[in-house]
Scaffold this motif. Structure first.
Motif, PDB file in Angstrom:
ATOM      1  N   MET A 425       4.969   2.799   1.443  1.00 33.57           N
ATOM      2  CA  MET A 425       5.614   2.662   0.135  1.00 33.57           C
ATOM      3  C   MET A 425       7.058   2.202   0.286  1.00 33.57           C
ATOM      4  SD  MET A 425       4.214   6.010  -1.920  1.00 33.57           S
ATOM      5  CE  MET A 425       2.478   6.433  -1.900  1.00 33.57           C
ATOM      6  N   ALA A 426       7.762   2.772   1.263  1.00 32.41           N
ATOM      7  CA  ALA A 426       9.153   2.358   1.485  1.00 32.41           C
ATOM      8  C   ALA A 426       9.227   0.892   1.906  1.00 32.41           C
ATOM      9  CB  ALA A 426       9.800   3.254   2.539  1.00 32.41           C
ATOM     10  N   LEU A 427       8.271   0.446   2.736  1.00 41.07           N
ATOM     11  CA  LEU A 427       8.244  -0.961   3.143  1.00 41.07           C
ATOM     12  C   LEU A 427       7.937  -1.873   1.953  1.00 41.07           C
ATOM     13  CD1 LEU A 427       6.346  -0.744   6.562  1.00 41.07           C
ATOM     14  CD2 LEU A 427       8.770  -1.255   6.199  1.00 41.07           C
ATOM     15  N   CYS A 428       6.983  -1.484   1.118  1.00 41.68           N
ATOM     16  CA  CYS A 428       6.652  -2.289  -0.068  1.00 41.68           C
ATOM     17  C   CYS A 428       7.840  -2.382  -1.014  1.00 41.68           C
ATOM     18  CB  CYS A 428       5.445  -1.697  -0.784  1.00 41.68           C
ATOM     19  SG  CYS A 428       3.881  -1.912   0.095  1.00 41.68           S
ATOM     20  N   LEU A 429       8.557  -1.274  -1.192  1.00 42.85           N
ATOM     21  CA  LEU A 429       9.732  -1.297  -2.052  1.00 42.85           C
ATOM     22  C   LEU A 429      10.798  -2.220  -1.477  1.00 42.85           C
ATOM     23  CD1 LEU A 429      11.394  -0.311  -4.433  1.00 42.85           C
ATOM     24  CD2 LEU A 429      12.023   1.714  -3.092  1.00 42.85           C
TER      25      LEU A 429
END
Length: 630
Positions: A425-429
């Motif tokens: 999720m942090a990478l997608c954000l």
């Protein structure tokens, strides 16, 4: 000044003392038909406390149980039964289903009279806990005989000197100082700050930000004097606060204290929270929009045209309703966080912090209208705010799925998978903020967006060691416990060196190390939570092993003493029958407390060095407790 320090120490220690009883009781006996007598116990638990039921599985909390010292002339015709609203939940700590009562419960047992003269003496033993601590085994002593008059117990001729292991010096009651007491983190202050930040974030959403200049301009234009315009804007701000605080109060009144306390551990409720947060996240991603019935906003808007304070209040109510599609997900998350604190005041405190942040700009811009010209215009940056909030809501939803997963034993979300999902999720954000993915990919990105993208990317990198058992203390309150993950080979577990107070004193005198006393219980839920969250931390375990003699005193140890002793404790005859009774008496007599977990540090002569420290599963805070110089 000395008096003030003494008074402060009394206030601080009060939270650890026995104080008002968490459970009150009365007992009685009555004659029934067919030569039957019924022995009854009426128990009432205070708000937030619960009393465990009968016949719980072995290895769990203390069951309600009748124990007889003497009984003759009577034959039991029923087992120990109850009348009350029993709650049954799965407890992931004990890995079993537990049954307990909130509020009131009546335990009773029927006996048939087999002889003209009969006698029964003994006690009802039961366990009680709240969300932070558990009481040692509670005993209600009784004595009844055939003349239906309550038998008088023998005078308490014994004193503490007859208790095995008692020493006047090492058992001497301690005097707490303000410096020795370790105060627990105040969850409500943290909630207030979190809610205030949530309100500031809500201001940046497309439903609220454009309304600020329009509303302030309306107040300035309709008033003949600037003073009146400022007054109306201030009233508008207070009306916003009133609307949201009323929402918090309504939630408190509807659910009540006990329901709010149960929300954080109820598996079904946590599943509902998970679904709710996922839905809010998807709405922020733009898949659909959450709106309230249009008639609500129309009716409020129509009433807002009324002059005076009433009209200003309905203007605030209109803002609350029309902005719900943006503020609703944030409010929902805050209410979920409020429920997890277990405090009856939490929803109101959460809404207070949120609404104050929402009300501030309307008041400030009315006082300083020139600032309106410098406000950033609405634009694509607001969509970035919504999508970023969507990722945050989605990440936090996993916490509640984790609780349900452990409760039902599904095993679908161990700690390493949880951490992996947060990394993704942090990478997608980060990719979204950099403009690599999303509807507006390829467009020019602001310095703020790029900075936030870098922070999100760094956070993903920081999480990676957690896949192999790194503690990740900054987010330990959200991740599943280490027990759901295979830990690194060098991880350490902490076991007590002693389970006897006197043996620990001798070891301390020989080694020169101070003693860390752990008042605990085999059936203490929150003791297990502390051990899982704090004692598994390698920094904590190594510090204790290197610097302390660790003694764990189990207040529910049922090993019988060689000779039971009756003592007079505050005017009440108390029988000390077991090893657990002895350690419970030590905690009450020496440290003035009666709930577990409870930690204190003493020297080889039993003199207090630091504490007490109660339930607060923050490893960094516990490490500070055991690492600070005396």
């Amino acid at each position: 000044m000395a008096f003030l320090t003494y008074l402060m120490s009394l206030v601080m220690v009060a939270q650890f003392s026995i104080g008002p009883k968490p459970v009150t009781h009365k007992h009685s006996i009555e004659s029934r038909a067919d030569n039957i007598v019924r022995l009854s116990f009426d128990l009432t638990a205070s708000d937030g406390w619960h009393v465990y039921s009968t016949s719980l599985p072995d290895g769990g909390p203390i069951s309600a149980e009748l124990i007889f010292d003497t009984i003759y002339g009577l034959q039991p015709v029923t087992p120990l039964s109850f009348i009350g609203n029993e709650t049954e939940v799965f407890d992931p700590v004990f890995d079993m289903r537990l049954r307990y009562f909130n509020g009131t419960v009546k335990f009773f047992q029927d006996f048939k009279i087999s002889e003209g003269n009969w006698l029964m003496e003994g006690n009802l033993t039961y366990g009680a806990c709240n969300d932070e601590s558990c009481l040692p085994p509670q005993r209600i002593e009784f004595s009844y005989k055939s003349d239906k008059e309550e038998a008088k117990a023998a005078p308490a001729g014994a004193d503490l000197s007859q208790i095995d292991g008692y020493d006047p010096a090492t058992w001497a009651p301690v005097a707490y100082s303000a410096e020795s007491v370790i105060e627990r983190n105040n969850n409500l202050w943290g909630l207030l700050i979190t809610s205030f930040l949530g309100g500031l974030i809500a201001l940046l959403t497309p439903c609220v930000w454009p309304v600020i200049p329009m509303t302030v301009s309306f107040f300035l234009k309709r008033a003949t004097e600037r003073r009146k315009a400022v007054r109306d804007a201030v009233l508008y701000g207070f009306s916003i606060i009133a609307v949201y605080v009323a929402l918090g109060l309504a939630i408190t009144l509807i659910f009540g204290a006990n329901a709010l306390n149960a929300l954080s551990t109820n598996a079904i409720v946590n599943i509902i929270f998970f679904i709710m947060l996922v839905a809010f996240a998807l709405s922020f991603f733009g898949l659909f929009e959450i709106t309230l019935p249009s008639g609500w906003s129309t009716g409020a808007d129509r009433r807002s045209s009324v002059a005076g304070i009433g009209g200003i209040f309905f203007m605030a109510l209109t803002l609350t309703i029309v902005s719900f599609s943006c503020t609703g997900p944030i409010i929902g998350f805050l209410l979920v966080d409020a429920a997890s604190t277990g405090s009856i005041l939490a929803p109101t405190v959460g809404m207070l912090g949120f609404s104050v942040a929402m009300a501030i700009p309307f008041t400030l811009f009315a006082m300083f209208p020139g600032w309106l010209q410098s406000m950033p215009k609405s634009g694509g940056w607001m969509d970035q705010v919504k999508v970023t909030l969507g990722f945050i809501e989605l990440a936090f939803s996993l916490k509640f799925l984790s609780v349900a997963d452990m409760a039902y034993g599904w095993g679908i979300l161990p700690r390493d998978l949880f951490v992996l999902l947060w990394i993704l999720m942090a990478l997608c954000l980060a990719l979204y903020l950099f403009g690599i993915i999303g509807r507006n990919r390829g467009g020019k990105r602001s310095a703020t967006s790029i900075t936030l993208g870098i922070i999100s990317l760094a956070f993903a990198a920081w999480l990676v060691p957690g896949l192999w058992g790194a503690p990740l203390k900054a987010i330990s309150a959200f991740t599943p416990p280490m027990s759901t993950q295979i830990l690194a080979k060098d991880s350490q577990s902490l076991e007590p060196q002693f389970t006897d107070y006197n043996q620990a004193l001798k070891a301390s005198a020989a080694s020169g190390k101070p003693i860390l006393i752990d008042f605990t219980g085999y059936g203490c839920v929150n003791c297990r939570k502390m051990e899982a969250a704090v004692w598994t931390d390698q920094r904590v375990s190594r510090t204790i092993q290197d610097k302390y003699i660790l003694v764990s005193l189990f207040v529910d140890d049922k090993t019988p003493l060689k000779q039971p002793v009756t003592i007079d404790e505050n005017g009440t005859n108390v029988k000390i029958r077991t090893v657990g009774d002895r350690w419970s008496l030590l905690q009450r007599y020496k440290f003035g407390a009666n709930a577990q977990p409870f930690y204190v540090i003493v020297d080889s002569k039993g003199r207090l060095l630091r504490g007490p420290y109660t339930f607060d599963p923050d490893a960094d805070r516990f490490l500070e407790f055991i690492s600070s110089p005396f």
